[in-house]
Motif scaffolding. Structure first.
Motif, PDB file in Angstrom:
ATOM      1  N   TYR A 137     -10.953  49.231  40.355  1.00  0.00           N
ATOM      2  CA  TYR A 137     -10.921  49.554  41.782  1.00  0.00           C
ATOM      3  C   TYR A 137      -9.587  50.169  42.192  1.00  0.00           C
ATOM      4  O   TYR A 137      -9.523  50.886  43.199  1.00  0.00           O
ATOM      5  CB  TYR A 137     -11.231  48.297  42.597  1.00  0.00           C
ATOM      6  N   TYR A 138      -8.532  49.901  41.433  1.00  0.00           N
ATOM      7  CA  TYR A 138      -7.271  50.614  41.664  1.00  0.00           C
ATOM      8  C   TYR A 138      -7.466  52.094  41.392  1.00  0.00           C
ATOM      9  O   TYR A 138      -6.937  52.943  42.112  1.00  0.00           O
ATOM     10  CB  TYR A 138      -6.173  50.030  40.778  1.00  0.00           C
ATOM     11  N   ARG A 139      -8.210  52.417  40.332  1.00  0.00           N
ATOM     12  CA  ARG A 139      -8.519  53.830  40.054  1.00  0.00           C
ATOM     13  C   ARG A 139      -9.443  54.404  41.118  1.00  0.00           C
ATOM     14  O   ARG A 139      -9.237  55.512  41.630  1.00  0.00           O
ATOM     15  CB  ARG A 139      -9.174  53.945  38.670  1.00  0.00           C
ATOM     16  N   TRP A 140     -10.489  53.686  41.491  1.00  0.00           N
ATOM     17  CA  TRP A 140     -11.470  54.161  42.465  1.00  0.00           C
ATOM     18  C   TRP A 140     -11.115  53.580  43.830  1.00  0.00           C
ATOM     19  O   TRP A 140     -11.693  52.612  44.281  1.00  0.00           O
ATOM     20  CB  TRP A 140     -12.881  53.784  42.023  1.00  0.00           C
ATOM     21  N   ARG A 141     -10.150  54.192  44.470  1.00  0.00           N
ATOM     22  CA  ARG A 141      -9.659  53.718  45.752  1.00  0.00           C
ATOM     23  C   ARG A 141     -10.696  53.960  46.846  1.00  0.00           C
ATOM     24  O   ARG A 141     -11.573  54.806  46.717  1.00  0.00           O
ATOM     25  CB  ARG A 141      -8.355  54.427  46.109  1.00  0.00           C
TER      26      ARG A 141
ATOM     27  N   ALA B 247      -1.187  53.957  30.125  1.00  0.00           N
ATOM     28  CA  ALA B 247      -2.126  53.682  29.025  1.00  0.00           C
ATOM     29  C   ALA B 247      -2.595  52.237  29.040  1.00  0.00           C
ATOM     30  O   ALA B 247      -3.745  51.941  28.699  1.00  0.00           O
ATOM     31  CB  ALA B 247      -1.476  54.013  27.690  1.00  0.00           C
ATOM     32  N   SER B 248      -1.732  51.311  29.439  1.00  0.00           N
ATOM     33  CA  SER B 248      -2.115  49.908  29.503  1.00  0.00           C
ATOM     34  C   SER B 248      -3.002  49.629  30.706  1.00  0.00           C
ATOM     35  O   SER B 248      -4.079  49.034  30.582  1.00  0.00           O
ATOM     36  CB  SER B 248      -0.863  49.024  29.569  1.00  0.00           C
ATOM     37  N   VAL B 249      -2.565  50.061  31.892  1.00  0.00           N
ATOM     38  CA  VAL B 249      -3.281  49.728  33.125  1.00  0.00           C
ATOM     39  C   VAL B 249      -4.710  50.234  33.089  1.00  0.00           C
ATOM     40  O   VAL B 249      -5.664  49.498  33.372  1.00  0.00           O
ATOM     41  CB  VAL B 249      -2.545  50.319  34.350  1.00  0.00           C
ATOM     42  N   PHE B 250      -4.895  51.496  32.717  1.00  0.00           N
ATOM     43  CA  PHE B 250      -6.216  52.091  32.835  1.00  0.00           C
ATOM     44  C   PHE B 250      -7.102  51.847  31.620  1.00  0.00           C
ATOM     45  O   PHE B 250      -8.281  52.190  31.637  1.00  0.00           O
ATOM     46  CB  PHE B 250      -6.088  53.586  33.133  1.00  0.00           C
ATOM     47  N   ASP B 251      -6.538  51.260  30.577  1.00  0.00           N
ATOM     48  CA  ASP B 251      -7.367  50.916  29.419  1.00  0.00           C
ATOM     49  C   ASP B 251      -7.953  49.510  29.527  1.00  0.00           C
ATOM     50  O   ASP B 251      -8.773  49.122  28.685  1.00  0.00           O
ATOM     51  CB  ASP B 251      -6.565  51.037  28.122  1.00  0.00           C
TER      52      ASP B 251
END
Length: 564
Positions: free
Chosen positions: A191-195, A120-124
């Motif tokens: 960019y961690y989400r969109w590798r 919840a923290s990282v992707f928010d």
């Protein structure tokens, strides 16, 4: 020469202002039926906040419909609207993940954290930046030009950012590596989400940026694909994207856009983090800025326009007319639940013009939408013309969660003993999660496998709605039965132990207003039907509280509660 011409054309399209003022949207057909003022208020409240309007607001608009814009202004300043802003942008950026392969390890300072808290923290992080821009009435362009990001202690630990507030509080902070002022475009979490895979050369990430902020999806381009190209051979592919007309049509602009992103790592997995010494994680490498020279061989450029670094990229996007138009499209589509391609072009042009003229204020864009004729359509008596109109809107899972909490004080959560990549999951919010939860089953997205919401009821969403209603009804009746009259949440006209007809009818009239947005009298036909449900339930139950629970389950899972 052909390539140069196309580049020049692309640059002109990206930077030239519109020649003519966009037309006002055409009037809707005479066959359209509009919502009543109180129905319009209910729809605006649910769209903007995900909660039902108060009875006082309903009565104010019922007495004077001109009060609606004033009340909407108040809704735009609420914390619930900011939650909606994050949910709206998550449907575009697809950030909120509960996937094991994206879950950071609980190492060092993060030892003891739960997987739900971690993800919840990282992707928010990018969503919190957008929230900050909107909350402070900053120009919407700052979501791609801001010189800061947002972090709580978890985000600051992972990326190595300054953080001075208590652990769970978010604050503005600076990237220490000089990556540039580009708002969410500078965030490592995006960019961690969109590798990116190695030979993709950042093209997937570049298309994500174009799709999300310009509504230009290269994958949807109308091109004839040359299927004779050997995609397994990197040299053949490298030549094709330059020399093959079938490929060059997109890659002449896609590849230069991708060249801005080479400083970011392609991807990272948990073992790499452990082997590299834990946190903070280095995800941005300034010395890789010229990697394009030995990969796609395209210097960084924004649709034919030179822009220096991430800062220049963010400014170029913010200056592109497509940015404002894309915002109008995404806001209008989200608030009306009408597919982007089905929105009125004239309406979008009008929204875009007013959005820009108003200083790119996201709150005012939302207000323009919810006060528009297009938004307040009830239905169209012409069935053929009704296909692209708003009609009834279904509550999203996140809205249903907020609505039930606001009505009953109940939060549908559970403490899960499951592990996500070996980390205890922790508290699961059942309407807002997927690893332990029902968000997708209720019609929402998981931002990875399911990326588009469902705006109609089906078997699973009906079951989830009924289960949530049952849990909320159980909670609020038990709470209000034990509470003093002044401390009750929902039973303000009668106690959950009351069976006297006058008191029951008064409470049912209150519930019709509170749950359905209907201002009805205790002796109205609408209350007659619900009172019949109460008496039937009382006859079959041993206590009044059991009868009230049955009534509330029926009301909270009724069509009038799940749609607006």
């Amino acid at each position: 020469m052909r390539l140069l011409s196309l580049l020049l054309l692309a640059g002109a399209c990206a930077s030239d202002p519109p020649v003519d003022r966009p037309p006002e949207p055409p009037p809707l057909p005479a066959t359209v039926v509009y919502l009543t003022p109180t129905q319009h208020l209910t729809r605006a409240s649910m769209a903007l906040r995900g909660i039902r309007p108060s009875i006082e607001d309903l009565q104010a608009v019922d007495a004077d419909p001109d009060q609606l814009p004033v009340i909407v202004d108040r809704y735009l300043e609420s914390p619930q609207f900011l939650e909606t802003i994050k949910e709206l942008h998550n449907e575009t950026l697809l950030l909120r993940l509960e996937q094991g392969q994206f879950t950071f390890p609980d190492l060092g300072p993060l030892a003891g954290i739960t997987a739900s808290e971690l993800n919840a923290s990282v992707f928010d992080e990018p969503l919190k930046l957008i929230e900050d821009v909107v909350a402070n009435d900053r120009p919407y362009t700052e979501i791609v030009t801001a010189d800061y990001t947002m972090a709580n202690r978890t985000v600051a630990t992972i990326w190595g950012l300054p953080h001075t507030l208590p652990d769970d509080q978010w604050e503005r902070t600076q990237w220490p590596d000089g990556r540039g002022a580009a708002g969410v475009l500078a965030t490592s979490s995006l960019y961690y989400r969109w590798r990116s895979t190695g030979f993709n050369y950042e093209r997937g990430r570049a298309n994500m940026i174009s799709r999300a902020f310009l509504c230009h999806d290269f994958l949807s381009s109308d091109i004839a694909v040359d299927t004779s190209i050997d995609l397994s051979n990197p040299d053949v592919v490298a030549d094709a994207v330059v020399a093959n007309p079938s490929c060059a049509g997109c890659h002449q602009t896609l590849d230069p856009l991708a060249s801005y992103l080479f400083p970011y790592r392609n991807q990272i997995i948990a073992n790499q983090i452990e082997n590299e010494g834990g946190y903070p994680v280095t995800y941005f490498y300034p010395d890789r800025v010229n990697t394009w020279r030995r990969t796609n061989k395209r210097p960084p450029m924004f649709f034919g326009t030179e822009a220096q670094g991430l800062t220049g990229l963010g400014q170029a996007i913010a200056s592109d007319p497509r940015f404002a138009r894309c915002a109008a499209i995404r806001f209008a589509s989200y608030f009306t639940e009408v597919a982007q391609g089905d929105l009125s072009a004239g309406w979008i042009a009008s929204l875009q013009e007013k959005f820009v003229a108003g200083g790119m204020n996201a709150k005012q864009l939302a207000k323009l939408i919810v006060l528009s004729d297009e938004f307040r359509v009830s239905h169209d008596t012409d069935l053929e013309g009704a296909q692209t109109l708003v009609g009834e809107l279904k509550v999203r899972p996140e809205q249903l969660s907020r609505m039930l909490t606001n009505l009953t004080g109940f939060r549908w959560t559970t403490l899960s003993g499951a592990n996500l990549r070996g980390i205890p999951f922790g508290t699961a919010r059942l309407l807002e999660g997927d690893f332990v939860g029902f968000r997708v089953l209720a019609g929402g997205i998981d931002s990875y496998f399911v990326t588009e919401p469902v705006h109609t009821m089906n078997a699973t969403s009906s079951l989830v709605a009924k289960a949530a209603a049952s849990a909320a009804a159980q909670f609020v009746v038990d709470h209000d039965a034990a509470a003093a009259p002044a401390d009750r949440t929902l039973f303000v006209k009668a106690a959950p132990t009351d069976t006297d007809e006058a008191k029951v009818r008064a409470e049912l009239a209150f519930l019709h207003a509170r749950i359905y947005g209907e201002l009805v009298a205790p002796d109205s036909p609408e209350v007659d039907d619900t009172y019949q449900l109460f008496t039937d339930a009382l006859a079959e139950s041993s206590t009044a509280t059991r009868a009230w629970k049955i009534v509330l389950v029926g009301m909270l899972s009724d069509f009038r509660s799940l749609f607006y």
